[in-house]
Design an enzyme around this catalytic site. Sequence first.
Site, PDB file in Angstrom:
ATOM      1  N   HIS A 128    -111.043   0.646   2.758  1.00  0.00           N
ATOM      2  CA  HIS A 128    -110.263   0.499   1.418  1.00  0.00           C
ATOM      3  C   HIS A 128    -109.811  -1.114   1.972  1.00  0.00           C
ATOM      4  O   HIS A 128    -108.531  -0.934   3.318  1.00  0.00           O
ATOM      5  CB  HIS A 128    -109.143   1.565   1.572  1.00  0.00           C
ATOM      6  CG  HIS A 128    -110.377   2.266   0.992  1.00  0.00           C
ATOM      7  ND1 HIS A 128    -110.198   3.516   0.799  1.00  0.00           N
ATOM      8  CD2 HIS A 128    -111.264   2.105  -0.100  1.00  0.00           C
ATOM      9  CE1 HIS A 128    -110.823   4.377  -0.439  1.00  0.00           C
ATOM     10  NE2 HIS A 128    -111.358   3.303  -0.821  1.00  0.00           N
ATOM     11  N   GLU A 131    -105.628  -1.552   2.678  1.00  0.00           N
ATOM     12  CA  GLU A 131    -105.146  -0.266   3.827  1.00  0.00           C
ATOM     13  C   GLU A 131    -105.415  -0.161   5.896  1.00  0.00           C
ATOM     14  O   GLU A 131    -106.549  -0.113   5.573  1.00  0.00           O
ATOM     15  CB  GLU A 131    -105.865   1.444   3.397  1.00  0.00           C
ATOM     16  CG  GLU A 131    -105.752   2.122   2.299  1.00  0.00           C
ATOM     17  CD  GLU A 131    -106.681   2.907   1.859  1.00  0.00           C
ATOM     18  OE1 GLU A 131    -107.374   3.786   2.286  1.00  0.00           O
ATOM     19  OE2 GLU A 131    -106.077   3.323   0.476  1.00  0.00           O
ATOM     20  N   HIS A 241    -107.596   5.649   6.897  1.00  0.00           N
ATOM     21  CA  HIS A 241    -107.125   4.788   5.657  1.00  0.00           C
ATOM     22  C   HIS A 241    -105.411   5.097   6.115  1.00  0.00           C
ATOM     23  O   HIS A 241    -104.811   5.558   6.516  1.00  0.00           O
ATOM     24  CB  HIS A 241    -107.425   5.996   4.570  1.00  0.00           C
ATOM     25  CG  HIS A 241    -108.705   6.193   4.265  1.00  0.00           C
ATOM     26  ND1 HIS A 241    -109.260   5.098   2.897  1.00  0.00           N
ATOM     27  CD2 HIS A 241    -110.476   6.139   4.716  1.00  0.00           C
ATOM     28  CE1 HIS A 241    -110.597   5.755   3.368  1.00  0.00           C
ATOM     29  NE2 HIS A 241    -110.977   6.648   4.606  1.00  0.00           N
ATOM     30  N   GLU A 330    -105.256  10.142   6.912  1.00  0.00           N
ATOM     31  CA  GLU A 330    -103.871   9.249   6.215  1.00  0.00           C
ATOM     32  C   GLU A 330    -102.981   8.943   7.182  1.00  0.00           C
ATOM     33  O   GLU A 330    -102.189   9.653   7.398  1.00  0.00           O
ATOM     34  CB  GLU A 330    -104.078   9.688   4.927  1.00  0.00           C
ATOM     35  CG  GLU A 330    -105.166  10.430   4.060  1.00  0.00           C
ATOM     36  CD  GLU A 330    -105.939   9.180   3.219  1.00  0.00           C
ATOM     37  OE1 GLU A 330    -105.583   7.528   3.283  1.00  0.00           O
ATOM     38  OE2 GLU A 330    -106.753   9.056   2.356  1.00  0.00           O
TER      39      GLU A 330
HETATM   40 ZN    ZN Z   1    -109.202   4.773   1.398  1.00  0.00          ZN
END
Ligand code: ZN
Length: 500
Positions: A128, A131, A241, A330
């Site tokens: 992404h 990110e 992420h 994350e």
């Molecule tokens: Zn992501």
Amino acid sequence: MHGENTQLHAERLQPSFEPATFVLRGNSANHCAAMQPTAHSHSAVMSSTLLLLLPLIIPALMLEFRYHSNSEIEQYLVQVNTSNPDITHLYSIGKSVKGQQLWVLALGVSPRRHTVGIPEFKYVANMHGNEVLGRVLLLQLIDELVRGFRNNETWALHLLNSTRIHILPTMNPDGFDAADTNCIYSQGRFNYHGVDLNRGFPDAFASLQNQQINEEKMEPEVRAVVDWLQTETFVLSANIHGGALVASYPYDNGNPNQLVGAGISPDNEVLVYLAKVYSYNHTSMYRGDICVDSGPFQDGITNGFQWYPLQGGMQDYNYVWAQCLELTLELSCCKFPPADELPALWMDNRKALLAYIQQVHLGVKGRVFDGSGVPVQDAVVEVKGHQNMCPFRSNQYGEYYRLLLPGTYTFEVRYPDHEVLTETFNIPYGPDRYTALKHDFLLQRITTGAATPPAEPTQANLTTCNYKVNQRGGGAMTGPRWSVLMMGLSLLIMLRSLII
Ligand SMILES: [Zn+2]
């Protein structure tokens, strides 16, 4: 949107084997790998003044804590590779929609090719585009691994002698170029075609027809990763992420008709353990309540499906079709953290990133030999109680790797024209020795003229696993095309070594 059921889930599946504490020595902010941001402008002819200054200039060019552009990342990787050809190998797995190379740096004592018995590990960041912390962390990680190895630090020698580590700092460079610095919005999340790459993989829970449709419209960045997975037997992986602080594990999707345990995989207990290795080696992730707008997550981990189901994710694809266990990490509440927070964010994650790599040595590994003593490819190696949607198979060297917590397991090995081999044995230790338990399987050819035993256990598996993404003739690996830059850098380094 967030993981309401994780508490029950984590309590039920608490592993008896707790994550090992990863002991690292001599940490400091000593980042020695030099950045060479002006290499493009160097011509072959340099003034004698510059030559004399080189030893002073190069050590001063540190890997800074800031957001490097895509071309700066490329320059950095080239520089590290050129300075450390014995332990690094730089290659591209393909190009983004706008034609930017997807560079991977492989690190290890045999960086250019697979060595039998040495597991392949990978980190992928920035799928992404907005990110962005993972880009910074993975460059710092490269710096740390190389520095540690050059300084003969025990942990670095252990890791690089025992593991081949592949690092893709950005899977979505076009998205990064389009990103703004907002903490929560999605500007730059998608690739240049506007596609979310973490929804763009074939999905094992979708119908065969949908899988084929997905393949036809596969984005170049997704295609590059799919092809990459066919070139190496990756054993363990994580993709990084931002926007929360949690280690999420497969599945991300599940069977919607399954009322109990949807999204829970056959390797759940291993995946929960792996997620905890990350969260408990992180400065605060294990607390599970750090970000105001996500969580709480018990132990700082969650099953992906129970957090929120998603189709076409990369971790499920890795796990189901490439037999590579992958987590989605994350790593920052803010998707684009302010640059002055980067040193602290690196320190939050440094130990966890290293500890997680070591987990590739969990369980058991070995080779499968046929009745003539020849290693065989595509033998099914199945662990009782861990029946995967697509059975794990031996690779072209006859190797298999199986991440398992310490304990006693029964293995069933199947290969055409050979007796089904069933063996039970104990795996006595975790990854502390930087090698999984070694165990080979020796098959016996069927001599009675009986029918060939089935290679697949069930018809359901046949349907899912017979779907194979079309290979494109192994053309994914493009040779580096940076000859001018490369020559300049090589010359710089050569001259520097002469002067010193
Ligand atoms: Zn992501």
